[in-house]
Design an enzyme around this catalytic site. Structure first.
Site, mmCIF file in Angstrom:
data_model
loop_
_atom_site.group_PDB
_atom_site.id
_atom_site.type_symbol
_atom_site.label_atom_id
_atom_site.label_comp_id
_atom_site.label_asym_id
_atom_site.label_seq_id
_atom_site.Cartn_x
_atom_site.Cartn_y
_atom_site.Cartn_z
ATOM 1 N N PRO A 86 0.833 -1.202 0.000
ATOM 2 C CA PRO A 86 0.000 0.000 0.000
ATOM 3 C C PRO A 86 0.878 1.268 0.000
ATOM 4 O O PRO A 86 1.909 1.300 0.671
ATOM 5 C CB PRO A 86 -0.798 -0.089 1.304
ATOM 6 C CG PRO A 86 -0.606 -1.463 1.829
ATOM 7 C CD PRO A 86 0.586 -2.066 1.164
ATOM 8 N N SER A 89 1.869 4.469 3.356
ATOM 9 C CA SER A 89 1.223 3.862 4.522
ATOM 10 C C SER A 89 2.204 3.310 5.547
ATOM 11 O O SER A 89 1.808 2.558 6.428
ATOM 12 C CB SER A 89 0.306 2.721 4.067
ATOM 13 O OG SER A 89 -0.658 3.226 3.196
ATOM 14 N N GLY A 90 3.461 3.625 5.408
ATOM 15 C CA GLY A 90 4.431 3.182 6.418
ATOM 16 C C GLY A 90 4.984 1.799 6.177
ATOM 17 O O GLY A 90 5.752 1.290 7.003
ATOM 18 N N LEU A 91 4.624 1.159 5.044
ATOM 19 C CA LEU A 91 5.120 -0.197 4.795
ATOM 20 C C LEU A 91 6.253 -0.219 3.750
ATOM 21 O O LEU A 91 6.548 -1.248 3.163
ATOM 22 C CB LEU A 91 3.980 -1.117 4.370
ATOM 23 C CG LEU A 91 2.888 -1.363 5.428
ATOM 24 C CD1 LEU A 91 1.829 -2.322 4.902
ATOM 25 C CD2 LEU A 91 3.455 -1.897 6.738
ATOM 26 N N GLY A 92 6.841 0.943 3.528
ATOM 27 C CA GLY A 92 8.068 0.971 2.727
ATOM 28 C C GLY A 92 7.871 0.939 1.225
ATOM 29 O O GLY A 92 8.788 0.549 0.495
ATOM 30 N N SER A 93 6.692 1.399 0.747
ATOM 31 C CA SER A 93 6.458 1.359 -0.706
ATOM 32 C C SER A 93 7.443 2.265 -1.451
ATOM 33 O O SER A 93 7.923 1.903 -2.530
ATOM 34 C CB SER A 93 5.018 1.762 -1.033
ATOM 35 O OG SER A 93 4.779 3.086 -0.627
ATOM 36 N N ALA A 95 10.582 3.184 -0.632
ATOM 37 C CA ALA A 95 11.926 2.605 -0.702
ATOM 38 C C ALA A 95 11.930 1.410 -1.648
ATOM 39 O O ALA A 95 12.870 1.221 -2.429
ATOM 40 C CB ALA A 95 12.384 2.175 0.686
ATOM 41 N N ALA A 96 10.862 0.599 -1.606
ATOM 42 C CA ALA A 96 10.825 -0.599 -2.458
ATOM 43 C C ALA A 96 10.826 -0.209 -3.935
ATOM 44 O O ALA A 96 11.532 -0.822 -4.741
ATOM 45 C CB ALA A 96 9.606 -1.449 -2.112
ATOM 46 N N ASP A 137 14.596 2.445 5.563
ATOM 47 C CA ASP A 137 13.694 1.867 4.554
ATOM 48 C C ASP A 137 14.471 1.307 3.358
ATOM 49 O O ASP A 137 14.276 0.145 2.981
ATOM 50 C CB ASP A 137 12.649 2.896 4.097
ATOM 51 C CG ASP A 137 11.639 3.236 5.186
ATOM 52 O OD1 ASP A 137 11.892 2.898 6.357
ATOM 53 O OD2 ASP A 137 10.609 3.849 4.871
HETATM 54 C C1 MEV Z 1 9.816 5.861 7.978
HETATM 55 O O1 MEV Z 1 9.498 4.562 7.484
HETATM 56 C C2 MEV Z 1 10.626 5.766 9.233
HETATM 57 C C3 MEV Z 1 11.011 7.100 9.874
HETATM 58 O O2 MEV Z 1 11.774 6.768 11.043
HETATM 59 C C4 MEV Z 1 11.843 7.963 8.937
HETATM 60 C C5 MEV Z 1 13.236 7.402 8.659
HETATM 61 O O3 MEV Z 1 13.758 6.627 9.479
HETATM 62 O O4 MEV Z 1 13.817 7.804 7.649
HETATM 63 C C6 MEV Z 1 9.795 7.883 10.312
#
Ligand code: MEV
Length: 284
Positions: A86, A89-93, A95-96, A137
């Site tokens: 997704p 949403s914090g699941l690394g889309s 960076a992937a 990430d």
């Molecule tokens: C983001 O997935 C994680 C954070 O700690 C930012 C980062 O580490 O670059 C919020």
């Protein structure tokens, strides 16, 4: 050439990791797939739209192309992106897609980058877009597995996790929000970051009960640094009443919350598993 890279779940340590503390992070079994083809022009095709080099619609892919071109001149490429992760949403889309783009370009243009080089380039791309980042990430998306970061200490995570997606938000904005609070109250924020650091270091050896206690404590600390919200707090209290222990993962402000999966999961959530493999070339 097709490459894919996994998403990630930060179990403990988001935000404090930006300030040099430890985080416990695992790659997950959701992947982003990028196909790179030689072309006379630049064209990016994704669920976000069809564009050329476009730093607004496709910032991570466009900066990845730019950074790759600094090493190997290319006049055009078509990139076709399909992702199970997704977005925002914090699941690394982000960076992937960055890591998979770099791997696919390096294969397509016969300029093979090592995983270490891909990680370093992807870190630059993240900084190009976000301005401030820990590199966690791109690291996990490149190498896969479960780690204490930035130490690069490999650990084993024996749990699966349920994940509940809330709403999309900008990592850049959330990171800036924490930076502002830290500027105002450095002596307090640094102590909170130290507490989160201790959680990340303690977690790998914990059984599920202790791990869940740490989830609860870390969530309270994330709330303290301003990345939760009344809506998220309310939802989390409701889930706690139902016997779940959950916390935000990633930048917060929305995104996803997660807990340990044991036979039962909240409605609307899905299950993710730790993934051992990082970026890879796929059979076409
Ligand atoms: C983001 O997935 C994680 C954070 O700690 C930012 C980062 O580490 O670059 C919020």
């Amino acid at each position: 050439m097709i490459a894919s890279a996994p998403g990630k779940i930060i179990l403990f340590g988001e935000h404090s990791v930006v300030y040099g503390r430890h985080a416990l992070v695992s790659a997950i079994n959701l992947r982003c797939r990028v196909e790179a083809k030689k072309s006379k022009v630049f064209r990016v095709v994704s669920p976000l739209g069809i564009t050329g080099l476009d730093f607004k619609v496709h910032p991570y892919v466009s900066f990845a192309i730019k950074r790759f071109s600094e090493l190997k001149r290319i006049d055009g490429a078509e990139l076709i992106i399909k992702s199970e992760i997704p977005i925002a949403s914090g699941l690394g889309s982000s960076a992937a897609v960055t890591v998979a783009t770099l791997k696919a370009l390096s294969g397509e243009f016969d300029f093979m980058l090592t995983d270490e080089e891909i990680f370093e380039l992807a870190k630059k791309v993240e900084l190009d877009v976000q301005g401030r980042a820990s590199g966690i990430d791109p690291f996990i998306s490149t190498f896969g597995g479960s780690w204490i970061f930035p130490e690069r200490k490999k650990v084993e995570i024996l749990f699966d996790f349920f994940v509940l997606k809330l709403w999309e938000r900008s990592t850049k904005m959330m990171v800036e929000k924490v930076a502002k609070l830290r500027e105002k109250h450095p002596e307090i924020l640094e102590r909170i970051f130290d507490a989160i650091d201790a959680i990340a270091l303690k977690a790998p050896g914990c059984d599920s009960e202790d791990f869940e206690e740490l989830i609860h404590i870390n969530q309270s600390l994330l709330r303290a640094i301003g990345v939760s919200s009344p809506e998220i707090d309310e939802l989390i209290s409701k889930l706690e009443k139902d016997g779940f222990k959950v916390k935000l993962t990633g930048a917060g402000g929305g995104g996803c919350i997660f807990g340990i999966y044991r036979d039962r999961k909240p409605g609307g959530s899905f299950v993710v598993k730790p993934e051992m493999e990082g970026v890879r070339i796929e059979d076409s």
